[in-house]
Scaffold this motif. Structure first.
Motif: not given
Length: 109
Positions: A12-15, A17-20, A39-42, A70-73
């Protein structure tokens, strides 16, 4: 927290962060999206180190399956795009692979 919880938090954090960055660079949103994205990527990196696995490579490999599912969700819940059967089948395949990598029987070292 159990291993699956750390994996889900990492995904969730990586997705997020990347979505930002996606929102900023592809959707024309403000550069104000960068700070929460970082912050999400950290948080992603910290969460992934908490996974109960003896070796980083195995933890990261298993994480790949969780990330895809999780990316599909995310596609469905955040972007409001209903996953098709290929999205769902692909997610099931990679989750199966992640389970094998993470919990497959290992020879005693």
């Amino acid at each position: 927290m159990a291993t699956i919880g750390w994996y889900l938090l990492a995904a969730l954090s990586e997705i997020a962060g990347c979505f930002a960055f996606w929102a900023w660079l592809k959707l024309g949103r403000s550069p104000g999206w960068i700070a929460p994205g970082l912050a999400c990527l950290i948080l992603f990196a910290v969460a992934l180190t908490r996974v109960d696995a003896a070796h980083a490579g195995r933890a990261f490999a298993a994480y790949g399956g969780i990330y895809v599912a999780c990316s599909v969700a995310w596609l469905w819940l955040v972007e409001r795009q209903v996953p098709d059967r290929w999205d769902l089948l692909g997610s099931a395949v990679v989750l199966g692979g992640a389970a094998i990598v993470l919990w497959g029987p290992r020879a005693a070292a």
